[in-house]
Design a protein around this motif. Structure first.
Motif, PDB file in Angstrom:
ATOM      1  N   SER A  67       0.817  -1.221   0.000  1.00 16.23           N
ATOM      2  CA  SER A  67       0.000   0.000   0.000  1.00 16.23           C
ATOM      3  C   SER A  67       0.848   1.268   0.000  1.00 16.23           C
ATOM      4  CB  SER A  67      -0.934   0.008   1.211  1.00 16.23           C
ATOM      5  OG  SER A  67      -0.186   0.082   2.416  1.00 16.23           O
ATOM      6  N   LEU A  68       0.249   2.309  -0.561  1.00 18.22           N
ATOM      7  CA  LEU A  68       0.807   3.657  -0.516  1.00 18.22           C
ATOM      8  C   LEU A  68      -0.262   4.567   0.066  1.00 18.22           C
ATOM      9  CD1 LEU A  68       2.606   4.402  -3.928  1.00 18.22           C
ATOM     10  CD2 LEU A  68       3.635   4.511  -1.654  1.00 18.22           C
ATOM     11  N   SER A  69       0.060   5.267   1.150  1.00 21.46           N
ATOM     12  CA  SER A  69      -0.911   6.175   1.740  1.00 21.46           C
ATOM     13  C   SER A  69      -0.192   7.417   2.235  1.00 21.46           C
ATOM     14  CB  SER A  69      -1.655   5.498   2.891  1.00 21.46           C
ATOM     15  OG  SER A  69      -0.743   5.079   3.901  1.00 21.46           O
ATOM     16  N   TYR A  70      -0.958   8.439   2.579  1.00 19.83           N
ATOM     17  CA  TYR A  70      -0.331   9.659   3.093  1.00 19.83           C
ATOM     18  C   TYR A  70      -1.168  10.241   4.225  1.00 19.83           C
ATOM     19  CZ  TYR A  70      -3.825  12.544   0.690  1.00 19.83           C
ATOM     20  OH  TYR A  70      -5.004  13.131   0.300  1.00 19.83           O
ATOM     21  N   LEU A  71      -0.492  10.982   5.098  1.00 22.04           N
ATOM     22  CA  LEU A  71      -1.139  11.704   6.184  1.00 22.04           C
ATOM     23  C   LEU A  71      -0.486  13.076   6.275  1.00 22.04           C
ATOM     24  CD1 LEU A  71      -1.224   8.830   8.833  1.00 22.04           C
ATOM     25  CD2 LEU A  71      -3.218   9.806   7.666  1.00 22.04           C
ATOM     26  N   ALA A  72      -1.291  14.115   6.216  1.00 18.95           N
ATOM     27  CA  ALA A  72      -0.769  15.481   6.266  1.00 18.95           C
ATOM     28  C   ALA A  72      -0.736  15.977   7.706  1.00 18.95           C
ATOM     29  CB  ALA A  72      -1.613  16.403   5.397  1.00 18.95           C
ATOM     30  N   HIS A  73       0.474  16.131   8.242  1.00 17.08           N
ATOM     31  CA  HIS A  73       0.666  16.623   9.613  1.00 17.08           C
ATOM     32  C   HIS A  73       1.942  17.453   9.661  1.00 17.08           C
ATOM     33  CE1 HIS A  73      -2.406  14.388  11.927  1.00 17.08           C
ATOM     34  NE2 HIS A  73      -2.246  13.446  11.011  1.00 17.08           N
ATOM     35  N   TRP A  85       0.251   9.393  15.233  1.00 14.28           N
ATOM     36  CA  TRP A  85       0.401   8.010  15.694  1.00 14.28           C
ATOM     37  C   TRP A  85      -0.950   7.389  16.061  1.00 14.28           C
ATOM     38  CZ3 TRP A  85       4.175   4.827  14.827  1.00 14.28           C
ATOM     39  CH2 TRP A  85       5.456   5.333  14.553  1.00 14.28           C
ATOM     40  N   ASP A  86      -1.859   8.196  16.591  1.00 13.63           N
ATOM     41  CA  ASP A  86      -3.203   7.685  16.872  1.00 13.63           C
ATOM     42  C   ASP A  86      -3.892   7.243  15.578  1.00 13.63           C
ATOM     43  OD1 ASP A  86      -2.947   8.075  19.577  1.00 13.63           O
ATOM     44  OD2 ASP A  86      -4.049   9.983  19.623  1.00 13.63           O
ATOM     45  N   GLN A  87      -3.736   8.054  14.528  1.00 15.46           N
ATOM     46  CA  GLN A  87      -4.321   7.704  13.232  1.00 15.46           C
ATOM     47  C   GLN A  87      -3.726   6.412  12.684  1.00 15.46           C
ATOM     48  OE1 GLN A  87      -4.101  11.799  11.172  1.00 15.46           O
ATOM     49  NE2 GLN A  87      -5.655  10.695  10.008  1.00 15.46           N
ATOM     50  N   ILE A  88      -2.401   6.320  12.722  1.00 17.73           N
ATOM     51  CA  ILE A  88      -1.711   5.153  12.156  1.00 17.73           C
ATOM     52  C   ILE A  88      -2.095   3.875  12.885  1.00 17.73           C
ATOM     53  CG2 ILE A  88       0.541   4.053  11.839  1.00 17.73           C
ATOM     54  CD1 ILE A  88       1.712   6.889  11.447  1.00 17.73           C
ATOM     55  N   VAL A  89      -2.027   3.918  14.218  1.00 21.17           N
ATOM     56  CA  VAL A  89      -2.221   2.700  15.009  1.00 21.17           C
ATOM     57  C   VAL A  89      -3.698   2.395  15.243  1.00 21.17           C
ATOM     58  CG1 VAL A  89      -1.741   1.591  17.231  1.00 21.17           C
ATOM     59  CG2 VAL A  89       0.020   2.993  16.124  1.00 21.17           C
ATOM     60  N   ASP A  90      -4.462   3.399  15.676  1.00 20.89           N
ATOM     61  CA  ASP A  90      -5.857   3.154  16.069  1.00 20.89           C
ATOM     62  C   ASP A  90      -6.824   3.148  14.890  1.00 20.89           C
ATOM     63  OD1 ASP A  90      -4.922   3.097  18.678  1.00 20.89           O
ATOM     64  OD2 ASP A  90      -5.341   5.231  19.020  1.00 20.89           O
ATOM     65  N   SER A  91      -6.633   4.088  13.955  1.00 18.87           N
ATOM     66  CA  SER A  91      -7.575   4.207  12.831  1.00 18.87           C
ATOM     67  C   SER A  91      -7.193   3.317  11.652  1.00 18.87           C
ATOM     68  CB  SER A  91      -7.673   5.667  12.370  1.00 18.87           C
ATOM     69  OG  SER A  91      -8.087   6.497  13.435  1.00 18.87           O
ATOM     70  N   HIS A  92      -5.901   3.298  11.307  1.00 16.59           N
ATOM     71  CA  HIS A  92      -5.455   2.533  10.144  1.00 16.59           C
ATOM     72  C   HIS A  92      -4.958   1.137  10.506  1.00 16.59           C
ATOM     73  CE1 HIS A  92      -4.708   6.453   7.620  1.00 16.59           C
ATOM     74  NE2 HIS A  92      -5.883   6.426   8.207  1.00 16.59           N
ATOM     75  N   HIS A  93      -4.830   0.886  11.795  1.00 10.71           N
ATOM     76  CA  HIS A  93      -4.384  -0.434  12.288  1.00 10.71           C
ATOM     77  C   HIS A  93      -3.064  -0.874  11.654  1.00 10.71           C
ATOM     78  CE1 HIS A  93      -8.321  -0.616  14.113  1.00 10.71           C
ATOM     79  NE2 HIS A  93      -8.893  -0.444  12.921  1.00 10.71           N
ATOM     80  N   GLN A  94      -2.127   0.065  11.627  1.00 10.58           N
ATOM     81  CA  GLN A  94      -0.788  -0.223  11.124  1.00 10.58           C
ATOM     82  C   GLN A  94       0.242  -0.002  12.230  1.00 10.58           C
ATOM     83  OE1 GLN A  94      -1.071   2.446   7.547  1.00 10.58           O
ATOM     84  NE2 GLN A  94      -0.341   0.650   6.431  1.00 10.58           N
ATOM     85  N   ASN A 132      10.255  14.563  17.934  1.00  9.88           N
ATOM     86  CA  ASN A 132       8.818  14.451  18.202  1.00  9.88           C
ATOM     87  C   ASN A 132       8.246  13.133  17.681  1.00  9.88           C
ATOM     88  OD1 ASN A 132       8.870  16.978  19.327  1.00  9.88           O
ATOM     89  ND2 ASN A 132       7.770  18.010  17.675  1.00  9.88           N
ATOM     90  N   VAL A 133       8.582  12.794  16.433  1.00  7.71           N
ATOM     91  CA  VAL A 133       8.042  11.582  15.806  1.00  7.71           C
ATOM     92  C   VAL A 133       8.490  10.333  16.566  1.00  7.71           C
ATOM     93  CG1 VAL A 133       8.199  10.099  13.761  1.00  7.71           C
ATOM     94  CG2 VAL A 133       7.729  12.538  13.501  1.00  7.71           C
ATOM     95  N   PHE A 138       7.234   6.031  20.142  1.00  6.03           N
ATOM     96  CA  PHE A 138       7.697   5.084  21.168  1.00  6.03           C
ATOM     97  C   PHE A 138       6.688   4.999  22.309  1.00  6.03           C
ATOM     98  CE2 PHE A 138      10.697   4.214  24.841  1.00  6.03           C
ATOM     99  CZ  PHE A 138      10.814   2.849  24.566  1.00  6.03           C
ATOM    100  N   LYS A 139       6.165   6.149  22.725  1.00  7.66           N
ATOM    101  CA  LYS A 139       5.165   6.153  23.797  1.00  7.66           C
ATOM    102  C   LYS A 139       3.889   5.431  23.358  1.00  7.66           C
ATOM    103  CE  LYS A 139       4.715   9.603  26.680  1.00  7.66           C
ATOM    104  NZ  LYS A 139       5.378   9.117  27.911  1.00  7.66           N
ATOM    105  N   LYS A 140       3.543   5.565  22.066  1.00  7.18           N
ATOM    106  CA  LYS A 140       2.353   4.882  21.551  1.00  7.18           C
ATOM    107  C   LYS A 140       2.566   3.365  21.565  1.00  7.18           C
ATOM    108  CE  LYS A 140      -1.750   4.861  19.694  1.00  7.18           C
ATOM    109  NZ  LYS A 140      -2.931   5.371  20.433  1.00  7.18           N
ATOM    110  N   VAL A 141       3.758   2.929  21.199  1.00  3.50           N
ATOM    111  CA  VAL A 141       4.084   1.495  21.231  1.00  3.50           C
ATOM    112  C   VAL A 141       3.944   0.951  22.652  1.00  3.50           C
ATOM    113  CG1 VAL A 141       6.009  -0.148  21.064  1.00  3.50           C
ATOM    114  CG2 VAL A 141       5.563   1.438  19.182  1.00  3.50           C
ATOM    115  N   LEU A 142       4.478   1.678  23.627  1.00  2.00           N
ATOM    116  CA  LEU A 142       4.427   1.213  25.026  1.00  2.00           C
ATOM    117  C   LEU A 142       2.997   1.222  25.560  1.00  2.00           C
ATOM    118  CD1 LEU A 142       7.579   2.923  26.602  1.00  2.00           C
ATOM    119  CD2 LEU A 142       7.368   0.646  25.582  1.00  2.00           C
ATOM    120  N   ALA A 143       2.233   2.250  25.156  1.00  2.00           N
ATOM    121  CA  ALA A 143       0.846   2.333  25.626  1.00  2.00           C
ATOM    122  C   ALA A 143      -0.025   1.241  25.004  1.00  2.00           C
ATOM    123  CB  ALA A 143       0.270   3.704  25.283  1.00  2.00           C
TER     124      ALA A 143
END
Length: 328
Positions: A67-73, A85-94, A132-133, A138-143
């Protein structure tokens, strides 16, 4: 290590690429997608990201299982990093396996000619985007995995982008080089702190490569900066991306893209991971002998430049006075 190319397997993986709307980030996305790596492109401008995805799909063709996707931030803003990171992990499940922090920009000017906004931009674009990234991720991974033992996490790879200018900062790069040196230092710290969690941390020190940013740099670069740099032809961006992937595949975590970069890296070996380590130690020893002479030559050229500049200023002042007298 030099003969192995199995240290950066990306087929079937997911790569998060920060600063992917142009330059090396966009070229890395193309090269990774060619290797069947799914890519999430991130930058501030959605329209530019769309253009890059169209360019990659036109060049490589659409792939069924990649897949190819983009997020504007704007990742210089920490809160937007958390949202990303919330979008990537929680919404896109990646869960990205590889994180490229490529965002950066240089405004080569004499220190006195820089504006406050340009200095601030150097900090936010060249340092904050990376720290920042990685921190928010890293905090998202631990949470997300609160009960997982530190050494049971899956293998991940962070690739930070510094610059050859971090090895030897000189006149004209006050807005840029110190921040890239900070990225180099950050890579050392993260190698210690994230390593136990199965993160590999690499740091790339690119030389000149052709990009929109390189073209913009030439518009403000002082004459003395050009003199000290010497003649340097930028390599194509896609060639630079290929070199980086090739060296990561060989297991190198300090990555330079040309001989000059490798040579200058020998002058600040410290605790950085080595590339052709024995030769680096020998070259480093030679640097310790000849560096004072090199610094003297550079400073001599700088003094000549300022003397010439002063004469030009005085000449212009005389011309203005003469013109003023004629009008009277």
């Amino acid at each position: 290590m030099w003969f192995s190319t199995s240290n950066f397997p990306v087929s079937g993986k997911v790569a998060l690429i920060i600063g992917a709307s142009q330059g090396i980030g966009a070229d890395l996305a193309l090269k990774l997608y060619e290797r069947d790596c799914s890519c999430i492109l991130v930058a501030r401008t959605a329209s530019k990201l769309k253009q890059q995805i169209e360019r990659i799909e036109k060049s490589v063709g659409k792939k069924e299982n990649t897949s190819l996707s983009y997020l504007a931030h704007d990742v210089s803003d920490y809160d937007q990093c958390v949202e990303l990171w919330d979008q990537i992990v929680d919404s896109h499940h990646q869960d990205p396996d590889v994180i490229f922090c490529c965002a950066g920009s240089s405004v080569p000017k004499l220190f006195n000619d820089l504006t406050g906004a340009e200095i601030q931009s150097g900090i936010t674009t060249n340092y904050n985007t990376a720290v920042n990234v990685v921190h928010a991720g890293f905090k998202k991974v631990l949470a997300t995995n609160p009960k997982l033992a530190f050494n049971k996490h899956k293998h991940r790879h962070v690739i930070l982008f510094s610059s050859v200018a971090s090895f030897y900062g000189f006149i004209g790069y006050a807005q840029y080089a110190p921040m890239k040196a900070a990225i180099q230092s950050l890579s050392i710290v993260l190698r210690q702190e994230l390593g136990p969690y199965n993160y590999r941390v690499s740091c790339v020190f690119p030389g000149n490569f052709m990009s929109e940013g390189f073209v913009e740099e030439q518009k403000t670069k002082p004459e003395i900066t050009i003199t000290i740099e010497g003649p340097s032809s930028p390599i194509p961006g896609e060639e630079c991306a290929e070199l980086i992937i090739n060296k990561l595949s060989k297991g190198y975590d300090t990555v330079t893209t040309d001989f000059i970069g490798w040579l200058l890296g020998c002058s600040v070996l410290g605790v950085l991971p080595r590339t052709w380590g024995l030769f680096q130690v020998i070259v480093s020893f030679l640097f310790s002998i000849f560096a004072p002479l090199a610094n003297w030559i550079v400073y001599r050229d700088i003094i000549k430049y300022f003397k010439k500049r002063q004469l030009e200023i005085e000449s212009e002042a005389v011309d203005e006075d003469e013109e003023s007298h004629k009008k009277k």
